[in-house]
Design a protein around this motif. Structure first.
Motif, PDB file in Angstrom:
ATOM      1  N   VAL A 379      75.065  33.518  45.052  1.00  0.00           N
ATOM      2  CA  VAL A 379      75.113  32.078  45.341  1.00  0.00           C
ATOM      3  C   VAL A 379      74.358  31.725  46.627  1.00  0.00           C
ATOM      4  CG1 VAL A 379      77.282  31.755  44.112  1.00  0.00           C
ATOM      5  CG2 VAL A 379      77.332  32.328  46.552  1.00  0.00           C
ATOM      6  N   LEU A 380      73.628  32.681  47.188  1.00  0.00           N
ATOM      7  CA  LEU A 380      72.846  32.344  48.381  1.00  0.00           C
ATOM      8  C   LEU A 380      71.711  31.404  47.967  1.00  0.00           C
ATOM      9  CD1 LEU A 380      72.395  32.912  51.430  1.00  0.00           C
ATOM     10  CD2 LEU A 380      70.733  34.633  50.745  1.00  0.00           C
ATOM     11  N   GLU A 381      71.678  30.249  48.549  1.00  0.00           N
ATOM     12  CA  GLU A 381      70.683  29.242  48.168  1.00  0.00           C
ATOM     13  C   GLU A 381      69.391  29.451  48.951  1.00  0.00           C
ATOM     14  OE1 GLU A 381      70.207  24.356  47.880  1.00  0.00           O
ATOM     15  OE2 GLU A 381      72.073  25.266  48.587  1.00  0.00           O
ATOM     16  N   LEU A 382      68.293  29.562  48.241  1.00  0.00           N
ATOM     17  CA  LEU A 382      66.986  29.723  48.860  1.00  0.00           C
ATOM     18  C   LEU A 382      66.237  28.398  48.836  1.00  0.00           C
ATOM     19  CD1 LEU A 382      65.824  33.117  47.291  1.00  0.00           C
ATOM     20  CD2 LEU A 382      66.958  32.757  49.480  1.00  0.00           C
ATOM     21  N   ARG A 383      65.590  28.096  49.953  1.00  0.00           N
ATOM     22  CA  ARG A 383      64.760  26.886  50.045  1.00  0.00           C
ATOM     23  C   ARG A 383      63.359  27.315  50.481  1.00  0.00           C
ATOM     24  NH1 ARG A 383      69.693  25.310  52.352  1.00  0.00           N
ATOM     25  NH2 ARG A 383      70.752  23.617  51.232  1.00  0.00           N
ATOM     26  N   VAL A 422      53.003  32.114  54.396  1.00  0.00           N
ATOM     27  CA  VAL A 422      53.625  32.560  53.148  1.00  0.00           C
ATOM     28  C   VAL A 422      54.622  31.506  52.686  1.00  0.00           C
ATOM     29  CG1 VAL A 422      53.376  35.032  53.585  1.00  0.00           C
ATOM     30  CG2 VAL A 422      55.414  33.844  54.399  1.00  0.00           C
ATOM     31  N   ARG A 423      54.891  31.526  51.409  1.00  0.00           N
ATOM     32  CA  ARG A 423      55.939  30.671  50.867  1.00  0.00           C
ATOM     33  C   ARG A 423      57.217  31.500  50.820  1.00  0.00           C
ATOM     34  NH1 ARG A 423      56.690  25.928  48.585  1.00  0.00           N
ATOM     35  NH2 ARG A 423      58.142  25.667  46.831  1.00  0.00           N
ATOM     36  N   PHE A 424      58.181  31.114  51.659  1.00  0.00           N
ATOM     37  CA  PHE A 424      59.345  31.953  51.890  1.00  0.00           C
ATOM     38  C   PHE A 424      60.500  31.066  52.347  1.00  0.00           C
ATOM     39  CE2 PHE A 424      61.349  35.952  53.077  1.00  0.00           C
ATOM     40  CZ  PHE A 424      60.572  36.935  52.472  1.00  0.00           C
ATOM     41  N   ASP A 425      61.705  31.515  52.120  1.00  0.00           N
ATOM     42  CA  ASP A 425      62.875  30.823  52.654  1.00  0.00           C
ATOM     43  C   ASP A 425      62.960  31.090  54.161  1.00  0.00           C
ATOM     44  OD1 ASP A 425      65.579  29.532  52.492  1.00  0.00           O
ATOM     45  OD2 ASP A 425      66.204  31.547  53.087  1.00  0.00           O
ATOM     46  N   ARG A 426      62.995  30.021  54.960  1.00  0.00           N
ATOM     47  CA  ARG A 426      62.943  30.184  56.413  1.00  0.00           C
ATOM     48  C   ARG A 426      64.133  30.993  56.935  1.00  0.00           C
ATOM     49  NH1 ARG A 426      60.377  27.750  60.614  1.00  0.00           N
ATOM     50  NH2 ARG A 426      59.397  26.243  59.215  1.00  0.00           N
ATOM     51  N   HIS A 427      65.331  30.656  56.480  1.00  0.00           N
ATOM     52  CA  HIS A 427      66.528  31.370  56.940  1.00  0.00           C
ATOM     53  C   HIS A 427      66.403  32.872  56.651  1.00  0.00           C
ATOM     54  CE1 HIS A 427      70.837  32.128  57.633  1.00  0.00           C
ATOM     55  NE2 HIS A 427      70.827  32.815  56.498  1.00  0.00           N
ATOM     56  N   SER A 428      65.914  33.213  55.467  1.00  0.00           N
ATOM     57  CA  SER A 428      65.785  34.623  55.089  1.00  0.00           C
ATOM     58  C   SER A 428      64.788  35.348  55.978  1.00  0.00           C
ATOM     59  CB  SER A 428      65.345  34.742  53.628  1.00  0.00           C
ATOM     60  OG  SER A 428      66.291  34.186  52.752  1.00  0.00           O
ATOM     61  N   LEU A 429      63.600  34.755  56.171  1.00  0.00           N
ATOM     62  CA  LEU A 429      62.558  35.433  56.934  1.00  0.00           C
ATOM     63  C   LEU A 429      62.925  35.548  58.409  1.00  0.00           C
ATOM     64  CD1 LEU A 429      59.855  36.799  56.926  1.00  0.00           C
ATOM     65  CD2 LEU A 429      58.745  34.573  57.143  1.00  0.00           C
ATOM     66  N   GLU A 430      63.456  34.464  59.003  1.00  0.00           N
ATOM     67  CA  GLU A 430      63.817  34.511  60.420  1.00  0.00           C
ATOM     68  C   GLU A 430      64.920  35.533  60.673  1.00  0.00           C
ATOM     69  OE1 GLU A 430      64.806  30.540  61.514  1.00  0.00           O
ATOM     70  OE2 GLU A 430      62.721  29.956  61.889  1.00  0.00           O
ATOM     71  N   ARG A 507      67.678  42.751  51.606  1.00  0.00           N
ATOM     72  CA  ARG A 507      68.054  41.808  50.545  1.00  0.00           C
ATOM     73  C   ARG A 507      67.360  40.468  50.712  1.00  0.00           C
ATOM     74  NH1 ARG A 507      71.541  45.678  50.794  1.00  0.00           N
ATOM     75  NH2 ARG A 507      72.974  46.174  49.066  1.00  0.00           N
ATOM     76  N   TYR A 508      67.263  39.978  51.961  1.00  0.00           N
ATOM     77  CA  TYR A 508      66.548  38.713  52.209  1.00  0.00           C
ATOM     78  C   TYR A 508      65.118  38.797  51.663  1.00  0.00           C
ATOM     79  CZ  TYR A 508      70.078  37.028  55.609  1.00  0.00           C
ATOM     80  OH  TYR A 508      71.216  36.590  56.224  1.00  0.00           O
ATOM     81  N   VAL A 509      64.439  39.887  52.010  1.00  0.00           N
ATOM     82  CA  VAL A 509      63.026  40.019  51.632  1.00  0.00           C
ATOM     83  C   VAL A 509      62.880  40.171  50.118  1.00  0.00           C
ATOM     84  CG1 VAL A 509      60.972  41.459  51.883  1.00  0.00           C
ATOM     85  CG2 VAL A 509      62.383  40.961  53.870  1.00  0.00           C
TER      86      VAL A 509
END
Length: 547
Positions: A379-383, A422-430, A507-509
């Motif tokens: 349920v982790l939401e990616l933006r 890159v097109r990436f979810d900011r929370h995940s990459l940071e 997991r984020y990546v």
């Protein structure tokens, strides 16, 4: 064994080009063997290739599934000096899981034209030399097992006996004995049905055991009359396909036993001559154990998902219960610090800073647990958004530079691709980059940390973090991305942390379509590399936007 097929078209059309075998191979027996082999092994194609010991080409004497005009005319060229040499040098049976991936065997045009992927070939025994080959082929990638090889060899053995009988008697042998022998050797239920009147011509012992039926009460009656199928229309459709020239395999079919039980089966069928008349061989495999296993697996999978959901919910609720009072503690400690600063009292500053430091560490751990629980629950939401990597890297490195300086370490950033995004979810990459860089600083006692954004010779954009720290034992690398896992797990370990940093970063990546790889030498240092997926249509996450 077989060379690339370069047989001229005339050889495919002209029967005179066929190899002359040492004995007249009985056409009904070879045709029946090809049909039974295709049906018993649920194969798309089957073929009987025959030739004498010195032959360099084997003629297709019978087959199922091939284009019109090939059976009886097609010749298979061997890459050996003779068939005898082929027999002696090859290891039989020959099983090919994926024809397109094999390098030790060439690919005949016949198989390529019919899009064959997998094959199983056995020798047709004879004295003093094998008569030829019996082979089955699949258009889908398939792994033939030992049991299937044994089944095919049993058919080949009986065909060899039929050829011997034809040579000895000077006349074609009776077909029924060889068919009965093959059927009785089969563990699957087999039914021979006439296509002229749709009456059952023969059944085997496995059929009687499966349905509880007596052979005498079945022979001469139609499948509908004996109530063979729970849904007669399904069986009628299968028979219709065989009439149209198809070889059916892997078809689910609900059977009805004599006592009224419904039996889940997998059916295969192909055309087969029955006493010189058109018919079909129907092979029925009991699928009840597999169905029960599939149902049990589905229930176990559902239970595992429910356990994962409950675990994630527990972690989330527990983390929330811890975080709420912790925020109150941190808030009041800040107010106390501000008040003491206003009155000029710094005697408690060190204690308040310790509270703040411990609180922030605990907040970070709780945030990691919350994200981990969301990922596990799905349920982790990616933006996803377009992120300029250079500014993001510099900002996070600047935020952690004081920590590196306090540890006596250098921290360098090299941006070889300043315009890369890159097109990436900011929370995940940071969070992933912060966790990796923080780990590099924590596990390095002397030397420096090097961050580099670059592109590989293959054009893949990468972000690497290299340190001169303690390194990781090779034996532990396989467990590096396991949550809550630490190389030193004893209470006396030197380094603090919950063991979630790299597990979460990985997991984020991965969720964003990228890769995270680690290379390390114990006592020398570690390099963690982010790989961003190449720009491609339909790849919305982790793909390169600009260069």
């Amino acid at each position: 064994m077989i060379s690339a097929d370069n047989v001229p078209e005339s050889a495919l059309r002209n029967p005179d080009c066929a190899t002359t075998a040492r004995a007249e191979h009985p056409a009904p027996a070879t045709a029946r063997a090809a049909g039974l082999a295709a049906a018993m092994l649920a194969a798309d194609f089957s073929a009987v290739f025959v030739g004498h010991a010195g032959a360099r080409r084997l003629r297709m004497a019978a087959g199922v599934g091939w284009r019109a005009g090939l059976v009886g005319n097609y010749e298979l060229k061997l890459s050996f000096e003779s068939f005898d040499q082929c027999v002696r040098r090859m290891s039989w049976p020959i099983i090919i899981d994926d024809l397109l991936a094999q390098t030790w065997i060439s690919r005949p045009r016949l198989l390529l034209d019919h899009h064959v992927r997998s094959a199983l070939s056995v020798l047709i025994p004879g004295a003093p030399h094998p008569y030829g080959l019996l082979a089955v082929y699949s258009a889908q990638r398939r792994r033939f097992d030992q049991a299937e090889s044994n089944q095919l060899q049993a058919v080949a053995d009986l065909l060899g006996a039929a050829i011997d009988q034809a040579a000895a008697d000077g006349a074609p042998p009776q077909k029924r004995p060889i068919v009965c022998a093959v059927m009785e050797a089969s563990l699957d239920a087999i039914v021979l049905v006439s296509l002229e009147d749709l009456r059952v011509a023969e059944v085997n012992h496995a059929f009687e055991q499966l349905l509880g039926a007596d052979r005498a009460t079945v022979i001469g009656r139609t499948p509908a009359a004996i109530g063979l199928a729970e849904e007669p229309a399904t069986l009628e459709a299968l028979i219709g396909e065989v009439r149209a020239g198809a070889c059916v395999r892997g078809r689910p079919l609900q059977l009805r036993a004599v006592d009224g039980r419904t039996i889940a089966a997998i059916a295969a069928a192909s055309a087969a001559e029955i006493d010189g008349r058109p018919g079909l061989a129907l092979v029925l495999r009991d699928n009840r154990d597999q169905s029960r296993a599939a149902e049990a697996l589905a229930q176990a999978r559902q239970a595992a998902h429910e356990v994962a959901r409950m675990k994630a919910a527990f972690l989330a609720n527990t983390s929330h219960e811890i975080r709420t009072p912790l925020n109150v503690i941190l808030g009041y400690s800040e107010l106390i610090g501000e008040h003491l600063a206003e009155v000029g009292d710094d005697s408690q500053a060190a204690y308040l800073e310790a509270i703040q430091r411990a609180g922030r560490r605990l907040i970070g751990t709780i945030d990691g647990i919350l994200d981990y629980s969301r990922i596990e629950a799905g349920v982790l939401e990616l933006r996803p958004e377009e992120l300029a990597l250079g500014p993001l890297i510099r900002r996070i490195a600047a935020a952690l530079r004081p920590l590196a300086i306090a540890a006596g370490l250098g921290l360098e950033c090299a941006i070889d691709e300043p315009a890369a995004a890159v097109r990436f979810d900011r929370h995940s990459l940071e969070n992933a980059f912060t966790a990796v860089l923080h780990n590099a600083i924590k596990f390095t006692e002397r030397g420096q940390i090097a961050v580099r954004l670059a592109r590989t010779p293959a054009g893949i954009l990468t972000l690497s973090v290299s340190d001169t720290g303690v390194g990781i034992e090779e034996s532990y690398l396989a467990r590096l991305f396991e949550p809550f896992s630490q190389e030193q797990s004893s209470p006396a370990r030197r380094y603090e942390g919950a063991g979630l940093g790299l597990a979460l970063a990985h997991r984020y990546v991965r969720l964003n379509g990228g890769t995270l790889e680690v290379a390390s030498i114990k006592g020398v240092g570690t390099t963690v590399t982010f790989g961003f997926a190449a720009d491609a249509p339909g790849a919305p996450l982790g793909n390169l936007c600009t260069s």
